[in-house]
Motif scaffolding. Structure first.
Motif, PDB file in Angstrom:
ATOM      1  N   MET A   1       0.773  -1.127  -0.153  1.00 38.91           N
ATOM      2  CA  MET A   1       0.129   0.073   0.114  1.00 38.91           C
ATOM      3  C   MET A   1       0.756   1.287  -0.090  1.00 38.91           C
ATOM      4  SD  MET A   1      -3.094   0.936   2.596  1.00 38.91           S
ATOM      5  CE  MET A   1      -4.190  -0.172   2.089  1.00 38.91           C
ATOM      6  N   LYS A   2       0.431   2.223  -0.546  1.00 36.25           N
ATOM      7  CA  LYS A   2       1.242   3.682  -0.604  1.00 36.25           C
ATOM      8  C   LYS A   2       1.181   4.087   0.723  1.00 36.25           C
ATOM      9  CE  LYS A   2      -0.377   5.115  -5.199  1.00 36.25           C
ATOM     10  NZ  LYS A   2      -0.766   6.339  -5.691  1.00 36.25           N
ATOM     11  N   LYS A   3       2.370   4.791   1.031  1.00 33.46           N
ATOM     12  CA  LYS A   3       2.600   5.333   2.371  1.00 33.46           C
ATOM     13  C   LYS A   3       1.477   6.580   2.473  1.00 33.46           C
ATOM     14  CE  LYS A   3       6.673   3.675   3.102  1.00 33.46           C
ATOM     15  NZ  LYS A   3       7.396   2.993   4.580  1.00 33.46           N
ATOM     16  N   GLY A   4       1.301   7.222   1.316  1.00 35.29           N
ATOM     17  CA  GLY A   4       0.421   8.365   1.415  1.00 35.29           C
ATOM     18  C   GLY A   4      -0.913   8.074   1.769  1.00 35.29           C
ATOM     19  N   THR A   5      -1.609   6.852   1.676  1.00 34.84           N
ATOM     20  CA  THR A   5      -2.821   6.487   1.820  1.00 34.84           C
ATOM     21  C   THR A   5      -3.289   6.992   3.299  1.00 34.84           C
ATOM     22  OG1 THR A   5      -2.355   4.371   2.154  1.00 34.84           O
ATOM     23  CG2 THR A   5      -2.841   5.223  -0.171  1.00 34.84           C
ATOM     24  N   THR A   6      -2.470   7.004   4.090  1.00 33.70           N
ATOM     25  CA  THR A   6      -3.135   7.093   5.714  1.00 33.70           C
ATOM     26  C   THR A   6      -2.603   8.354   5.913  1.00 33.70           C
ATOM     27  OG1 THR A   6      -1.176   5.705   6.269  1.00 33.70           O
ATOM     28  CG2 THR A   6      -3.202   4.529   5.958  1.00 33.70           C
ATOM     29  N   LEU A   7      -2.130   9.224   5.209  1.00 33.74           N
ATOM     30  CA  LEU A   7      -1.543  10.336   5.736  1.00 33.74           C
ATOM     31  C   LEU A   7      -2.375  11.157   6.266  1.00 33.74           C
ATOM     32  CD1 LEU A   7       1.266  12.365   5.741  1.00 33.74           C
ATOM     33  CD2 LEU A   7       0.214  13.184   3.635  1.00 33.74           C
ATOM     34  N   PHE A   8      -3.743  11.403   5.820  1.00 33.97           N
ATOM     35  CA  PHE A   8      -4.646  12.146   6.223  1.00 33.97           C
ATOM     36  C   PHE A   8      -5.148  11.585   7.749  1.00 33.97           C
ATOM     37  CE2 PHE A   8      -9.392  12.925   7.033  1.00 33.97           C
ATOM     38  CZ  PHE A   8      -9.271  14.415   7.085  1.00 33.97           C
ATOM     39  N   LEU A   9      -5.282  10.500   7.805  1.00 35.69           N
ATOM     40  CA  LEU A   9      -5.473   9.784   9.117  1.00 35.69           C
ATOM     41  C   LEU A   9      -4.291   9.987  10.127  1.00 35.69           C
ATOM     42  CD1 LEU A   9      -7.059   6.547   8.209  1.00 35.69           C
ATOM     43  CD2 LEU A   9      -8.472   8.507   9.024  1.00 35.69           C
ATOM     44  N   LYS A  10      -3.245  10.035   9.734  1.00 32.74           N
ATOM     45  CA  LYS A  10      -2.085  10.182  10.657  1.00 32.74           C
ATOM     46  C   LYS A  10      -1.938  11.942  11.046  1.00 32.74           C
ATOM     47  CE  LYS A  10       0.961   6.881   8.646  1.00 32.74           C
ATOM     48  NZ  LYS A  10       2.108   6.877   7.733  1.00 32.74           N
ATOM     49  N   LEU A  11      -2.275  12.528  10.033  1.00 28.78           N
ATOM     50  CA  LEU A  11      -2.344  14.046  10.394  1.00 28.78           C
ATOM     51  C   LEU A  11      -3.782  14.059  11.565  1.00 28.78           C
ATOM     52  CD1 LEU A  11      -1.227  16.797   9.968  1.00 28.78           C
ATOM     53  CD2 LEU A  11      -3.033  16.990   8.172  1.00 28.78           C
ATOM     54  N   ALA A  12      -4.719  13.517  11.002  1.00 26.04           N
ATOM     55  CA  ALA A  12      -5.795  13.743  12.155  1.00 26.04           C
ATOM     56  C   ALA A  12      -5.455  13.117  13.456  1.00 26.04           C
ATOM     57  CB  ALA A  12      -7.256  12.838  11.599  1.00 26.04           C
ATOM     58  N   VAL A  13      -4.745  12.051  13.684  1.00 25.82           N
ATOM     59  CA  VAL A  13      -4.434  11.589  14.963  1.00 25.82           C
ATOM     60  C   VAL A  13      -3.559  12.665  15.801  1.00 25.82           C
ATOM     61  CG1 VAL A  13      -2.994   9.784  16.143  1.00 25.82           C
ATOM     62  CG2 VAL A  13      -4.760   9.018  14.395  1.00 25.82           C
ATOM     63  N   ILE A  14      -2.578  13.178  15.148  1.00 25.07           N
ATOM     64  CA  ILE A  14      -1.977  14.113  15.511  1.00 25.07           C
ATOM     65  C   ILE A  14      -2.500  15.462  16.175  1.00 25.07           C
ATOM     66  CG2 ILE A  14       0.204  15.633  15.186  1.00 25.07           C
ATOM     67  CD1 ILE A  14       1.387  13.480  13.322  1.00 25.07           C
ATOM     68  N   LEU A  15      -3.507  15.763  15.097  1.00 19.75           N
ATOM     69  CA  LEU A  15      -4.395  16.965  15.388  1.00 19.75           C
ATOM     70  C   LEU A  15      -5.193  16.902  16.575  1.00 19.75           C
ATOM     71  CD1 LEU A  15      -4.856  18.627  11.946  1.00 19.75           C
ATOM     72  CD2 LEU A  15      -3.176  19.425  13.611  1.00 19.75           C
ATOM     73  N   MET A  16      -5.846  15.644  16.937  1.00 20.04           N
ATOM     74  CA  MET A  16      -6.488  15.143  18.028  1.00 20.04           C
ATOM     75  C   MET A  16      -5.710  15.347  19.193  1.00 20.04           C
ATOM     76  SD  MET A  16      -8.595  11.793  16.627  1.00 20.04           S
ATOM     77  CE  MET A  16      -9.133  11.293  18.441  1.00 20.04           C
ATOM     78  N   GLY A  17      -4.404  15.302  19.474  1.00 19.62           N
ATOM     79  CA  GLY A  17      -3.894  15.322  20.613  1.00 19.62           C
ATOM     80  C   GLY A  17      -3.836  16.988  21.061  1.00 19.62           C
ATOM     81  N   VAL A  18      -3.636  17.813  19.977  1.00 26.35           N
ATOM     82  CA  VAL A  18      -3.584  19.223  20.504  1.00 26.35           C
ATOM     83  C   VAL A  18      -4.482  19.819  21.166  1.00 26.35           C
ATOM     84  CG1 VAL A  18      -3.051  21.692  19.263  1.00 26.35           C
ATOM     85  CG2 VAL A  18      -1.811  19.573  18.254  1.00 26.35           C
ATOM     86  N   PRO A  19      -5.713  19.604  21.057  1.00 27.68           N
ATOM     87  CA  PRO A  19      -6.732  20.489  21.785  1.00 27.68           C
ATOM     88  C   PRO A  19      -6.894  19.790  23.257  1.00 27.68           C
ATOM     89  CG  PRO A  19      -7.901  19.500  19.777  1.00 27.68           C
ATOM     90  CD  PRO A  19      -6.412  19.259  19.793  1.00 27.68           C
ATOM     91  N   ILE A  20      -6.473  18.799  23.482  1.00 31.10           N
ATOM     92  CA  ILE A  20      -6.501  17.947  24.659  1.00 31.10           C
ATOM     93  C   ILE A  20      -5.526  18.445  25.503  1.00 31.10           C
ATOM     94  CG2 ILE A  20      -6.357  15.731  25.916  1.00 31.10           C
ATOM     95  CD1 ILE A  20      -9.052  16.252  24.648  1.00 31.10           C
ATOM     96  N   LEU A  21      -4.098  18.654  24.807  1.00 32.24           N
ATOM     97  CA  LEU A  21      -3.082  19.280  25.439  1.00 32.24           C
ATOM     98  C   LEU A  21      -3.317  20.764  26.001  1.00 32.24           C
ATOM     99  CD1 LEU A  21      -0.205  19.037  26.308  1.00 32.24           C
ATOM    100  CD2 LEU A  21       0.619  19.987  23.949  1.00 32.24           C
ATOM    101  N   ALA A  22      -4.025  21.285  24.983  1.00 29.09           N
ATOM    102  CA  ALA A  22      -4.545  22.844  25.434  1.00 29.09           C
ATOM    103  C   ALA A  22      -5.192  22.780  26.501  1.00 29.09           C
ATOM    104  CB  ALA A  22      -4.978  23.582  24.228  1.00 29.09           C
ATOM    105  N   LEU A  23      -6.275  21.817  26.495  1.00 27.47           N
ATOM    106  CA  LEU A  23      -7.227  21.656  27.746  1.00 27.47           C
ATOM    107  C   LEU A  23      -6.567  21.464  29.094  1.00 27.47           C
ATOM    108  CD1 LEU A  23     -10.336  19.751  26.202  1.00 27.47           C
ATOM    109  CD2 LEU A  23     -10.347  22.232  26.731  1.00 27.47           C
ATOM    110  N   CYS A  24      -5.541  20.506  28.890  1.00 27.48           N
ATOM    111  CA  CYS A  24      -4.907  20.291  30.033  1.00 27.48           C
ATOM    112  C   CYS A  24      -4.103  21.444  30.577  1.00 27.48           C
ATOM    113  CB  CYS A  24      -3.975  19.152  29.879  1.00 27.48           C
ATOM    114  SG  CYS A  24      -4.803  17.568  29.747  1.00 27.48           S
TER     115      CYS A  24
END
Length: 160
Positions: A1-24
């Motif tokens: 499978m191409k490495k870029g196919t899950t790039l959006f999901l990886k970015l979404a996983v990373i971006l999910m952590g940012v608001p929780i860090l800000a909340l904490c």
């Protein structure tokens, strides 16, 4: 499978952590301070708020890390392997842990509901435990389906 196919999901996983860090960083200390001011007869409330939110952030970030690893396994064509099943199992346990921590905070929501005479606050307190349990059930179903697919695949490999 191409490495870029899950790039959006990886970015979404990373971006999910940012608001929780800000909340904490910004919201949890304020919530602790406000809860101590609203209910001065319960001095421990401030520390309960800190414990629940900071302790539930640890399994949250661990689950995000496992999700990112799962996406890496998909990129490496190792999606149908035992390591993927283990990652889903860890995500399930993290979701159950988060739900458990927030169930511990439900008496706090009850006290706020009594203070403001607003029983709907209790339902707000049930949002995170319910969402975490939905994630845990979803991870458990995916784990079982993936394990069955791996078993079928290994049977077919042995047949040939």
């Amino acid at each position: 499978m191409k490495k870029g196919t899950t790039l959006f999901l990886k970015l979404a996983v990373i971006l999910m952590g940012v608001p929780i860090l800000a909340l904490c960083i910004f919201l949890v200390p304020e919530l602790g301070k406000v809860s101590a001011e609203l209910l001065p007869e319960y001095a421990f409330i401030k520390y309960l708020v800190f414990f629940v939110f900071y302790a539930s952030a640890i399994p949250f970030y661990f689950a995000l890390y496992q999700s990112f690893k799962l996406l890496l396994y998909i990129d490496k064509n190792e999606a149908f392997s035992q390591i993927s099943v283990k990652a889903l199992k860890k995500i399930k346990y993290c979701a159950i842990t988060i739900s458990g921590f927030h169930v511990l905070a439900l008496p706090l929501f009850y006290l706020f509901a009594e203070f403001d005479d607003a029983p709907g606050v209790i339902f707000v307190g049930l949002v995170v435990p319910f969402a975490s349990m939905v994630i845990a059930v979803f991870a458990a179903v995916l784990q079982k389906l993936l394990q069955e697919a791996i078993d079928i695949k290994s049977e077919n490999d042995l047949t040939v």
